[in-house]
Structure formats: C-alpha cells, structure tokens
Design a protein around this motif. Structure first.
Motif, PDB file in Angstrom:
ATOM      1  N   MET A   8       0.806  -1.210   0.000  1.00 30.90           N
ATOM      2  CA  MET A   8       0.000   0.000   0.000  1.00 30.90           C
ATOM      3  C   MET A   8       0.847   1.272   0.000  1.00 30.90           C
ATOM      4  O   MET A   8       0.431   2.290  -0.537  1.00 30.90           O
ATOM      5  N   HIS A   9       2.044   1.224   0.590  1.00 35.16           N
ATOM      6  CA  HIS A   9       2.861   2.444   0.634  1.00 35.16           C
ATOM      7  C   HIS A   9       3.373   2.846  -0.755  1.00 35.16           C
ATOM      8  O   HIS A   9       3.860   3.942  -0.943  1.00 35.16           O
ATOM      9  N   MET A  10       3.231   1.962  -1.736  1.00 35.06           N
ATOM     10  CA  MET A  10       3.681   2.257  -3.096  1.00 35.06           C
ATOM     11  C   MET A  10       2.549   2.717  -4.004  1.00 35.06           C
ATOM     12  O   MET A  10       2.793   3.349  -5.017  1.00 35.06           O
ATOM     13  N   ASN A  11       1.317   2.352  -3.650  1.00 34.96           N
ATOM     14  CA  ASN A  11       0.172   2.676  -4.492  1.00 34.96           C
ATOM     15  C   ASN A  11      -1.073   2.671  -3.611  1.00 34.96           C
ATOM     16  O   ASN A  11      -1.487   1.612  -3.147  1.00 34.96           O
ATOM     17  N   LYS A  12      -1.660   3.828  -3.410  1.00 40.93           N
ATOM     18  CA  LYS A  12      -2.795   3.912  -2.481  1.00 40.93           C
ATOM     19  C   LYS A  12      -3.998   3.105  -2.944  1.00 40.93           C
ATOM     20  O   LYS A  12      -4.841   2.737  -2.134  1.00 40.93           O
ATOM     21  N   ASP A  13      -4.071   2.780  -4.232  1.00 45.91           N
ATOM     22  CA  ASP A  13      -5.194   1.989  -4.728  1.00 45.91           C
ATOM     23  C   ASP A  13      -5.018   0.489  -4.481  1.00 45.91           C
ATOM     24  O   ASP A  13      -5.988  -0.259  -4.496  1.00 45.91           O
ATOM     25  N   CYS A  14      -3.775   0.059  -4.273  1.00 45.87           N
ATOM     26  CA  CYS A  14      -3.480  -1.375  -4.055  1.00 45.87           C
ATOM     27  C   CYS A  14      -4.207  -2.243  -5.072  1.00 45.87           C
ATOM     28  O   CYS A  14      -4.890  -3.208  -4.718  1.00 45.87           O
ATOM     29  N   ASP A  15      -4.068  -1.916  -6.331  1.00 44.10           N
ATOM     30  CA  ASP A  15      -4.840  -2.618  -7.350  1.00 44.10           C
ATOM     31  C   ASP A  15      -4.003  -3.494  -8.282  1.00 44.10           C
ATOM     32  O   ASP A  15      -4.491  -3.948  -9.310  1.00 44.10           O
ATOM     33  N   GLY A  54       9.534  -3.681  -1.094  1.00 40.93           N
ATOM     34  CA  GLY A  54       9.148  -2.334  -0.708  1.00 40.93           C
ATOM     35  C   GLY A  54       9.863  -1.230  -1.460  1.00 40.93           C
ATOM     36  O   GLY A  54       9.586  -0.047  -1.262  1.00 40.93           O
ATOM     37  N   GLU A  55      10.788  -1.596  -2.344  1.00 38.65           N
ATOM     38  CA  GLU A  55      11.604  -0.599  -3.035  1.00 38.65           C
ATOM     39  C   GLU A  55      11.389  -0.588  -4.548  1.00 38.65           C
ATOM     40  O   GLU A  55      12.274  -0.212  -5.298  1.00 38.65           O
ATOM     41  N   GLY A  56      10.224  -1.052  -4.992  1.00 31.51           N
ATOM     42  CA  GLY A  56       9.923  -1.012  -6.421  1.00 31.51           C
ATOM     43  C   GLY A  56      10.411  -2.205  -7.214  1.00 31.51           C
ATOM     44  O   GLY A  56      10.478  -2.157  -8.435  1.00 31.51           O
ATOM     45  N   LEU A  57      10.751  -3.291  -6.504  1.00 38.73           N
ATOM     46  CA  LEU A  57      11.192  -4.508  -7.174  1.00 38.73           C
ATOM     47  C   LEU A  57      10.276  -5.665  -6.831  1.00 38.73           C
ATOM     48  O   LEU A  57       9.710  -5.725  -5.735  1.00 38.73           O
ATOM     49  N   LEU A  58      10.136  -6.570  -7.771  1.00 44.34           N
ATOM     50  CA  LEU A  58       9.403  -7.811  -7.579  1.00 44.34           C
ATOM     51  C   LEU A  58      10.436  -8.928  -7.639  1.00 44.34           C
ATOM     52  O   LEU A  58      11.266  -8.961  -8.559  1.00 44.34           O
ATOM     53  N   TYR A  59      10.400  -9.838  -6.669  1.00 47.20           N
ATOM     54  CA  TYR A  59      11.364 -10.929  -6.611  1.00 47.20           C
ATOM     55  C   TYR A  59      10.672 -12.240  -6.926  1.00 47.20           C
ATOM     56  O   TYR A  59       9.580 -12.513  -6.432  1.00 47.20           O
ATOM     57  N   THR A  60      11.325 -13.074  -7.750  1.00 50.22           N
ATOM     58  CA  THR A  60      10.771 -14.372  -8.101  1.00 50.22           C
ATOM     59  C   THR A  60      11.823 -15.452  -7.883  1.00 50.22           C
ATOM     60  O   THR A  60      13.008 -15.256  -8.176  1.00 50.22           O
ATOM     61  N   ALA A  61      11.373 -16.596  -7.356  1.00 52.26           N
ATOM     62  CA  ALA A  61      12.262 -17.733  -7.115  1.00 52.26           C
ATOM     63  C   ALA A  61      11.759 -18.914  -7.937  1.00 52.26           C
ATOM     64  O   ALA A  61      10.555 -19.144  -8.033  1.00 52.26           O
ATOM     65  N   CYS A  71      11.838  -4.851 -12.213  1.00 53.14           N
ATOM     66  CA  CYS A  71      11.355  -3.493 -11.970  1.00 53.14           C
ATOM     67  C   CYS A  71       9.829  -3.494 -12.093  1.00 53.14           C
ATOM     68  O   CYS A  71       9.287  -4.008 -13.078  1.00 53.14           O
ATOM     69  N   VAL A  72       9.151  -2.928 -11.098  1.00 53.82           N
ATOM     70  CA  VAL A  72       7.690  -2.826 -11.170  1.00 53.82           C
ATOM     71  C   VAL A  72       7.223  -1.388 -10.965  1.00 53.82           C
ATOM     72  O   VAL A  72       6.044  -1.124 -10.812  1.00 53.82           O
ATOM     73  N   GLU A  73       8.156  -0.461 -10.962  1.00 54.99           N
ATOM     74  CA  GLU A  73       7.844   0.959 -10.808  1.00 54.99           C
ATOM     75  C   GLU A  73       8.503   1.724 -11.944  1.00 54.99           C
ATOM     76  O   GLU A  73       9.380   1.229 -12.621  1.00 54.99           O
ATOM     77  N   GLY A  74       8.104   2.958 -12.101  1.00 55.79           N
ATOM     78  CA  GLY A  74       8.730   3.808 -13.104  1.00 55.79           C
ATOM     79  C   GLY A  74       7.720   4.665 -13.819  1.00 55.79           C
ATOM     80  O   GLY A  74       6.532   4.338 -13.872  1.00 55.79           O
ATOM     81  N   ASN A  75       8.205   5.756 -14.355  1.00 55.66           N
ATOM     82  CA  ASN A  75       7.336   6.678 -15.073  1.00 55.66           C
ATOM     83  C   ASN A  75       6.942   6.140 -16.446  1.00 55.66           C
ATOM     84  O   ASN A  75       5.889   6.450 -16.964  1.00 55.66           O
ATOM     85  N   PHE A 124      -3.174   5.709   3.111  1.00 59.17           N
ATOM     86  CA  PHE A 124      -1.978   5.671   2.267  1.00 59.17           C
ATOM     87  C   PHE A 124      -0.821   6.408   2.942  1.00 59.17           C
ATOM     88  O   PHE A 124       0.297   5.898   3.016  1.00 59.17           O
ATOM     89  N   GLN A 125      -1.085   7.596   3.456  1.00 57.93           N
ATOM     90  CA  GLN A 125      -0.036   8.382   4.122  1.00 57.93           C
ATOM     91  C   GLN A 125       0.488   7.647   5.360  1.00 57.93           C
ATOM     92  O   GLN A 125       1.687   7.669   5.633  1.00 57.93           O
ATOM     93  N   ALA A 126      -0.404   6.983   6.085  1.00 62.01           N
ATOM     94  CA  ALA A 126       0.015   6.203   7.254  1.00 62.01           C
ATOM     95  C   ALA A 126       0.897   5.029   6.828  1.00 62.01           C
ATOM     96  O   ALA A 126       1.874   4.699   7.506  1.00 62.01           O
ATOM     97  N   ALA A 127       0.565   4.389   5.705  1.00 59.94           N
ATOM     98  CA  ALA A 127       1.373   3.277   5.195  1.00 59.94           C
ATOM     99  C   ALA A 127       2.754   3.763   4.770  1.00 59.94           C
ATOM    100  O   ALA A 127       3.764   3.112   5.048  1.00 59.94           O
ATOM    101  N   VAL A 128       2.812   4.899   4.104  1.00 59.57           N
ATOM    102  CA  VAL A 128       4.097   5.478   3.688  1.00 59.57           C
ATOM    103  C   VAL A 128       4.949   5.781   4.916  1.00 59.57           C
ATOM    104  O   VAL A 128       6.141   5.449   4.970  1.00 59.57           O
TER     105      VAL A 128
END
Length: 160
Positions: A8-15, A54-61, A71-75, A124-128
């Motif tokens: 949630m701290h990355m996207n307030k919609d959590c969608d 929590g830093e914009g990365l998705l990890y897969t094993a 990378c799961v974030e970016g403009n 969202f602000q509380a999660a951030v």
C-alpha cells in the motif's frame, strides 16, 4: 504457484498483484480491470515464489535455481517488468523467499491498535510513514530457501 499484492505504501489503490506459475511466467495484473499489465519471462522452469518488495522490485524464485529481481515501478510503462538482476548460488530449486520488509509491506497502515482511517488518502499516508519508519536508512534484505538445504542472505541492491 504464488501470489503477491503490491504494498500500500507504493500505491494507495493497491490494485496490482503478481502471480507466478508452473509455465515459468510471472504476470502482473490490474485487479480492477482484470487485465494483465505485464508478463515477465526469463526463468527456465516453474516459478515457486513471488514477493513484492518495498523498493519497487518484484522478486521471483524458481526451480531453475535462480532468483530474479524485476522493476515494477517507473514513469515509463515499458519499465514495468524489466529484469534488473539475477541471483545465482543455490544448487537446487529455490522454494521460498522472505524480505526484511515483509511485515511493513503486508500490513500497510494497519497494526494491533485497529486504527480506522477517515479516507483512503489518510491510510496511504500512514502506510508510507510506517514503511519509512521501518526502513530507517537500512537496505532491503532477502533470504532464499532451497531444496539443497541452504538459506542465502542477499542484499538485492548489491548482490549476494
């Protein structure tokens, strides 16, 4: 074989959520539109675990004995799903991952006090704020577990 929601701290919609499967693919989905946003390919065997960091990365094993960071974030939407790093070292399939940020990412703004928020923006602000407090200047760390009876501690921003 695994699923992970965007913190949630990355996207307030959590969608957004990520799914891993036996066909070696990972898909990122938009929950509201039910559409696949990105398909991540690069593993050579079944993907056993997926964790949204929590830093914009998705990890897969995977059963291919590797862990990948995506990378799961970016403009630019083209950045979503781009392979950032591959971690190698296990002698057998990698079954599980744990992140130092798991608790803060999973719980978002919620805790044992059962606080109620007046709006989604307030939550969202509380999660951030909770994530910033948790992080406290430290880097995100990852532990991987494998069928080779080993656990590896990784610093994803640096390597092993």
């Amino acid at each position: 074989t695994s699923i992970a929601w965007e913190p949630m701290h990355m996207n307030k919609d959590c969608d957004r959520l990520a799914t891993a499967s036996k066909d070696s693919l990972v898909k990122i989905w938009h929950a509201r539109t039910k559409r696949c946003i990105a398909t991540l390919s690069g593993h050579l065997d079944s993907v056993e675990c997926v964790k949204w960091g929590g830093e914009g990365l998705l990890y897969t094993a995977s059963r291919d004995r590797t862990i990948k960071a995506w990378c799961v974030e970016g403009n630019d939407p083209k950045d979503v799903g781009k392979l950032v790093r591959t971690f190698k070292g296990h002698g057998h399939r990698v079954n599980s991952l744990a992140l130092s940020s798991d608790y803060a990412c999973r719980t978002g703004p919620f805790d044992h006090r059962c606080l109620k928020f007046g709006s989604d923006e307030e939550a969202f602000q509380a999660a951030v704020e909770k994530y910033k407090t948790f992080k406290g200047g430290e880097v995100e760390r990852m532990v991987s577990g494998s069928d080779d009876f080993t656990l590896f501690l990784w610093h994803p921003e640096e390597g092993k």
